[in-house]
Scaffold this motif. Structure first.
Motif, PDB file in Angstrom:
ATOM      1  N   ILE A 184      10.535  -6.194 -13.238  1.00  0.00           N
ATOM      2  CA  ILE A 184      10.252  -5.779 -11.864  1.00  0.00           C
ATOM      3  C   ILE A 184       9.125  -6.636 -11.305  1.00  0.00           C
ATOM      4  O   ILE A 184       8.059  -6.741 -11.924  1.00  0.00           O
ATOM      5  CB  ILE A 184       9.865  -4.295 -11.791  1.00  0.00           C
ATOM      6  CG1 ILE A 184      10.990  -3.419 -12.359  1.00  0.00           C
ATOM      7  CG2 ILE A 184       9.540  -3.885 -10.366  1.00  0.00           C
ATOM      8  CD1 ILE A 184      10.635  -1.943 -12.438  1.00  0.00           C
ATOM      9  N   ASP A 185       9.360  -7.251 -10.167  1.00  0.00           N
ATOM     10  CA  ASP A 185       8.318  -8.022  -9.487  1.00  0.00           C
ATOM     11  C   ASP A 185       7.288  -7.034  -8.933  1.00  0.00           C
ATOM     12  O   ASP A 185       7.561  -6.300  -7.982  1.00  0.00           O
ATOM     13  CB  ASP A 185       8.943  -8.840  -8.366  1.00  0.00           C
ATOM     14  CG  ASP A 185       7.938  -9.756  -7.671  1.00  0.00           C
ATOM     15  OD1 ASP A 185       6.722  -9.581  -7.874  1.00  0.00           O
ATOM     16  OD2 ASP A 185       8.369 -10.646  -6.915  1.00  0.00           O
ATOM     17  N   ALA A 202       1.825  -1.163  -6.554  1.00  0.00           N
ATOM     18  CA  ALA A 202       0.929  -0.681  -7.619  1.00  0.00           C
ATOM     19  C   ALA A 202       1.611   0.495  -8.307  1.00  0.00           C
ATOM     20  O   ALA A 202       2.548   0.308  -9.067  1.00  0.00           O
ATOM     21  CB  ALA A 202      -0.423  -0.285  -7.027  1.00  0.00           C
ATOM     22  N   GLN A 203       1.187   1.744  -8.010  1.00  0.00           N
ATOM     23  CA  GLN A 203       1.742   2.895  -8.707  1.00  0.00           C
ATOM     24  C   GLN A 203       3.229   3.135  -8.407  1.00  0.00           C
ATOM     25  O   GLN A 203       3.924   3.800  -9.173  1.00  0.00           O
ATOM     26  CB  GLN A 203       0.929   4.150  -8.378  1.00  0.00           C
ATOM     27  CG  GLN A 203      -0.436   4.181  -9.022  1.00  0.00           C
ATOM     28  CD  GLN A 203      -1.481   3.414  -8.218  1.00  0.00           C
ATOM     29  OE1 GLN A 203      -1.176   2.817  -7.177  1.00  0.00           O
ATOM     30  NE2 GLN A 203      -2.721   3.436  -8.699  1.00  0.00           N
ATOM     31  N   SER A 241      -3.646  -9.492 -11.567  1.00  0.00           N
ATOM     32  CA  SER A 241      -4.812  -9.440 -12.440  1.00  0.00           C
ATOM     33  C   SER A 241      -4.551  -8.439 -13.555  1.00  0.00           C
ATOM     34  O   SER A 241      -3.554  -7.706 -13.537  1.00  0.00           O
ATOM     35  CB  SER A 241      -6.049  -9.014 -11.649  1.00  0.00           C
ATOM     36  OG  SER A 241      -5.872  -7.694 -11.152  1.00  0.00           O
ATOM     37  N   GLU A 242      -5.475  -8.371 -14.513  1.00  0.00           N
ATOM     38  CA  GLU A 242      -5.344  -7.386 -15.582  1.00  0.00           C
ATOM     39  C   GLU A 242      -5.433  -5.971 -15.022  1.00  0.00           C
ATOM     40  O   GLU A 242      -4.715  -5.064 -15.464  1.00  0.00           O
ATOM     41  CB  GLU A 242      -6.433  -7.612 -16.637  1.00  0.00           C
ATOM     42  CG  GLU A 242      -6.236  -8.874 -17.467  1.00  0.00           C
ATOM     43  CD  GLU A 242      -7.260  -8.976 -18.575  1.00  0.00           C
ATOM     44  OE1 GLU A 242      -7.991  -7.994 -18.805  1.00  0.00           O
ATOM     45  OE2 GLU A 242      -7.324 -10.054 -19.218  1.00  0.00           O
ATOM     46  N   GLY A 243      -6.298  -5.772 -14.032  1.00  0.00           N
ATOM     47  CA  GLY A 243      -6.425  -4.465 -13.414  1.00  0.00           C
ATOM     48  C   GLY A 243      -5.141  -4.060 -12.698  1.00  0.00           C
ATOM     49  O   GLY A 243      -4.730  -2.892 -12.755  1.00  0.00           O
ATOM     50  N   HIS A 244      -4.523  -5.004 -12.047  1.00  0.00           N
ATOM     51  CA  HIS A 244      -3.245  -4.741 -11.392  1.00  0.00           C
ATOM     52  C   HIS A 244      -2.209  -4.330 -12.429  1.00  0.00           C
ATOM     53  O   HIS A 244      -1.418  -3.405 -12.213  1.00  0.00           O
ATOM     54  CB  HIS A 244      -2.789  -5.993 -10.629  1.00  0.00           C
ATOM     55  CG  HIS A 244      -1.543  -5.795  -9.819  1.00  0.00           C
ATOM     56  ND1 HIS A 244      -0.793  -6.854  -9.363  1.00  0.00           N
ATOM     57  CD2 HIS A 244      -0.910  -4.670  -9.395  1.00  0.00           C
ATOM     58  CE1 HIS A 244       0.244  -6.392  -8.685  1.00  0.00           C
ATOM     59  NE2 HIS A 244       0.198  -5.070  -8.691  1.00  0.00           N
ATOM     60  N   GLY A 245      -2.233  -4.982 -13.569  1.00  0.00           N
ATOM     61  CA  GLY A 245      -1.308  -4.634 -14.646  1.00  0.00           C
ATOM     62  C   GLY A 245      -1.499  -3.213 -15.133  1.00  0.00           C
ATOM     63  O   GLY A 245      -0.526  -2.521 -15.448  1.00  0.00           O
ATOM     64  N   ARG A 246      -2.750  -2.752 -15.181  1.00  0.00           N
ATOM     65  CA  ARG A 246      -3.015  -1.373 -15.606  1.00  0.00           C
ATOM     66  C   ARG A 246      -2.528  -0.382 -14.554  1.00  0.00           C
ATOM     67  O   ARG A 246      -1.991   0.686 -14.875  1.00  0.00           O
ATOM     68  CB  ARG A 246      -4.501  -1.180 -15.887  1.00  0.00           C
ATOM     69  CG  ARG A 246      -4.991  -1.888 -17.151  1.00  0.00           C
ATOM     70  CD  ARG A 246      -6.398  -1.447 -17.515  1.00  0.00           C
ATOM     71  NE  ARG A 246      -7.371  -1.861 -16.514  1.00  0.00           N
ATOM     72  CZ  ARG A 246      -8.005  -3.039 -16.538  1.00  0.00           C
ATOM     73  NH1 ARG A 246      -7.760  -3.910 -17.515  1.00  0.00           N
ATOM     74  NH2 ARG A 246      -8.891  -3.336 -15.600  1.00  0.00           N
ATOM     75  N   MET A 247      -2.670  -0.731 -13.288  1.00  0.00           N
ATOM     76  CA  MET A 247      -2.237   0.179 -12.216  1.00  0.00           C
ATOM     77  C   MET A 247      -0.734   0.390 -12.224  1.00  0.00           C
ATOM     78  O   MET A 247      -0.252   1.517 -12.041  1.00  0.00           O
ATOM     79  CB  MET A 247      -2.672  -0.378 -10.860  1.00  0.00           C
ATOM     80  CG  MET A 247      -4.121  -0.105 -10.508  1.00  0.00           C
ATOM     81  SD  MET A 247      -4.479  -0.444  -8.760  1.00  0.00           S
ATOM     82  CE  MET A 247      -4.294  -2.225  -8.725  1.00  0.00           C
ATOM     83  N   ALA A 293       2.820  -7.291 -18.949  1.00  0.00           N
ATOM     84  CA  ALA A 293       2.413  -7.570 -17.571  1.00  0.00           C
ATOM     85  C   ALA A 293       2.138  -9.062 -17.499  1.00  0.00           C
ATOM     86  O   ALA A 293       1.191  -9.557 -18.116  1.00  0.00           O
ATOM     87  CB  ALA A 293       1.174  -6.762 -17.200  1.00  0.00           C
ATOM     88  N   LEU A 294       2.994  -9.782 -16.775  1.00  0.00           N
ATOM     89  CA  LEU A 294       2.929 -11.244 -16.728  1.00  0.00           C
ATOM     90  C   LEU A 294       2.262 -11.690 -15.437  1.00  0.00           C
ATOM     91  O   LEU A 294       2.654 -11.275 -14.341  1.00  0.00           O
ATOM     92  CB  LEU A 294       4.334 -11.837 -16.837  1.00  0.00           C
ATOM     93  CG  LEU A 294       5.092 -11.480 -18.127  1.00  0.00           C
ATOM     94  CD1 LEU A 294       6.524 -11.989 -18.060  1.00  0.00           C
ATOM     95  CD2 LEU A 294       4.374 -12.048 -19.340  1.00  0.00           C
ATOM     96  N   GLN A 295       1.243 -12.548 -15.572  1.00  0.00           N
ATOM     97  CA  GLN A 295       0.472 -13.004 -14.421  1.00  0.00           C
ATOM     98  C   GLN A 295       1.314 -13.878 -13.493  1.00  0.00           C
ATOM     99  O   GLN A 295       2.222 -14.586 -13.912  1.00  0.00           O
ATOM    100  CB  GLN A 295      -0.732 -13.814 -14.906  1.00  0.00           C
ATOM    101  CG  GLN A 295      -1.721 -13.039 -15.761  1.00  0.00           C
ATOM    102  CD  GLN A 295      -2.654 -12.182 -14.936  1.00  0.00           C
ATOM    103  OE1 GLN A 295      -3.042 -12.564 -13.839  1.00  0.00           O
ATOM    104  NE2 GLN A 295      -3.027 -11.021 -15.451  1.00  0.00           N
TER     105      GLN A 295
END
Length: 432
Positions: A116-117, A122-123, A152-158, A172-174
């Motif tokens: 999924i792009d 986010a959520q 970002s890593e934070g975006h990946g966590r969200m 989660a791929l940058q």
């Protein structure tokens, strides 16, 4: 081996990054010393070129319409017997089309990884993933999701928030614009035209390995489901030499088509007319699709090729020309810039590139020798005074209904035929 780890990589829509993720997984597994076999769902030539480079092995189609259930089972059984990992890249969105990627996953009990792009969400990512998981729950199994193009890593966590335990975020791929694949009017640029592709694949593999630590591929017991390799057909083309154009101008070739010719007993002679090679001494000829409009000057400069085609037809030898192969035989071909190129002049008519897609869809067409299946996908038009000897139909009710032309021993169409859909008909035509 009757059981082999296997995985389908799908998505909610086109453009999510299925090809790059599939290629990353394949290259990473290959670097780990595994034998990888990759399949592509549905008709496609360009994605498989990238996936072949990533895996080091030809990529075959799995299509329930073109090849049928038993043919697809045979391909998977063969792959399971000789590999450590099977990957299947889906087409469009998971549930799009008939047959869809979900139909294929269900038919072959393949676990599905959804790409999924996440670039603009986010959520909501979890809501979309849950919808994919539950839409056909109990019939297909979504084993995880990949968040592609996170910022970002934070975006990946969200984006992982809200995912249930049975639907993990596998990676989660940058977002990496420098690793995007270039495209043209028919899709991705051909692998042979990308000099930095191997370095790009290595970088994709590195990113996958770093992001997906701990992910395990589930084995699929193909033998228990009754999958066995297809029996060999009667070698009706034994002793026949069939030339096949294969280069940057004529590259739309299913590996299964070449296998079909060889299993029928033919000797396949590959040659590259866009690189100046003449037509080899042969009994029959196949000109597949590709990009003749991009290589028209090189084809025209190869006088031996055009004279060889003329002599081939004068001797009443079979010639099958598909899509781009048909355009190369026309009187003229006008490219996307409006420049007209003189072509072989062996098929009355003029071809012209358009700015928009002119036909797309699966095709079933009845030759004099029997029904064949395939697909059409082109941006050109071809105007000819020849009356069609047959016209294709689309199983999904689409508008595409390509004509089949015949002139002497020449047969031409926009249809890209899938030879294993009727080996007997292919044998009868190429036998002359």
């Amino acid at each position: 081996m009757t059981s082999c780890p296997a995985l389908m990589i799908s998505a909610p829509a086109s453009g999510q990054g299925k090809t790059s993720v599939t290629a990353a997984i394949a290259r990473h597994a290959r670097q780990a010393g595994k034998k990888v076999r990759v399949f592509k769902t549905g008709p496609d030539y360009l994605d498989p070129m990238i996936l072949e480079r990533a895996s080091g092995h030809p990529v075959y189609q799995l299509d329930l319409f073109m090849g049928g259930l038993d043919h697809c089972r045979g391909l998977l059984a063969q792959a399971a017997s000789e590999s450590d990992l099977i990957l299947v890249e889906g087409v469009m969105g998971l549930f799009d089309g008939a047959p869809s990627s979900a139909d294929l996953a269900e038919a072959f009990n393949l676990p599905v990884l959804a790409v999924i792009d996440a670039g603009s969400m986010a959520q909501t990512f979890a809501a979309l993933a849950l919808g994919l998981q539950r839409y056909r729950e109990g019939r297909i199994r979504l084993c995880g999701v990949v968040a592609n193009r996170v910022g970002s890593e934070g975006h990946g966590r969200m984006v992982a928030e809200g995912l249930p335990a049975d639907l993990p975020l596998v990676a989660a791929l940058q977002r990496r614009q420098d690793l995007a694949l270039p495209e043209r009017h028919l899709g991705l640029v051909q692998a042979r035209e990308l000099p930095g592709l191997d370095a790009q694949l290595d970088e994709w593999a590195r990113a996958w390995g770093a992001a997906s630590a701990g992910f395990e591929f589930a084995p699929v017991d193909f033998a228990a489901a009754g999958f066995t390799p297809e029996p060999a057909p009667v070698p009706r083309l034994a002793g026949r030499r069939i030339a096949v154009a294969q280069d940057a101008a004529f590259s739309f070739i299913y590996p299964a088509n070449l296998d079909c010719l060889r299993r029928l007993g033919a000797e396949v002679l590959l040659f590259a007319p866009a690189e100046g090679e003449p037509l080899p001494d042969c009994d029959a000829l196949w000109l597949p699709g590709g990009y003749p409009e991009l290589h028209a000057p090189a084809l025209r400069a190869n006088k031996a090729f055009f004279s060889g085609l003329r002599a081939h037809l004068a001797a009443s030898k079979p010639l099958l020309a598909e899509c781009g192969g048909m355009l190369a035989l026309a009187v003229s071909l006008t490219d996307a810039q409006g420049q007209e190129h003189a072509m072989a002049g062996l098929l009355p008519g003029q071809a012209r590139l358009q700015t928009r897609l002119t036909a797309l869809g699966l095709q079933a067409i009845t030759w004099p020798e029997g029904e064949l299946r395939g697909h059409t996908f082109h941006y050109s038009t071809f105007e000819t005074p020849l009356p069609p000897i047959a016209r294709a139909s689309n199983p999904n009710g689409g508008k595409a209904a390509e004509a089949l032309y015949q002139q002497g021993s020449l047969r031409a169409s926009y249809v890209h035929h899938y030879f294993p859909s009727n080996p007997e008909a292919i044998a009868a035509f190429f036998a002359g």
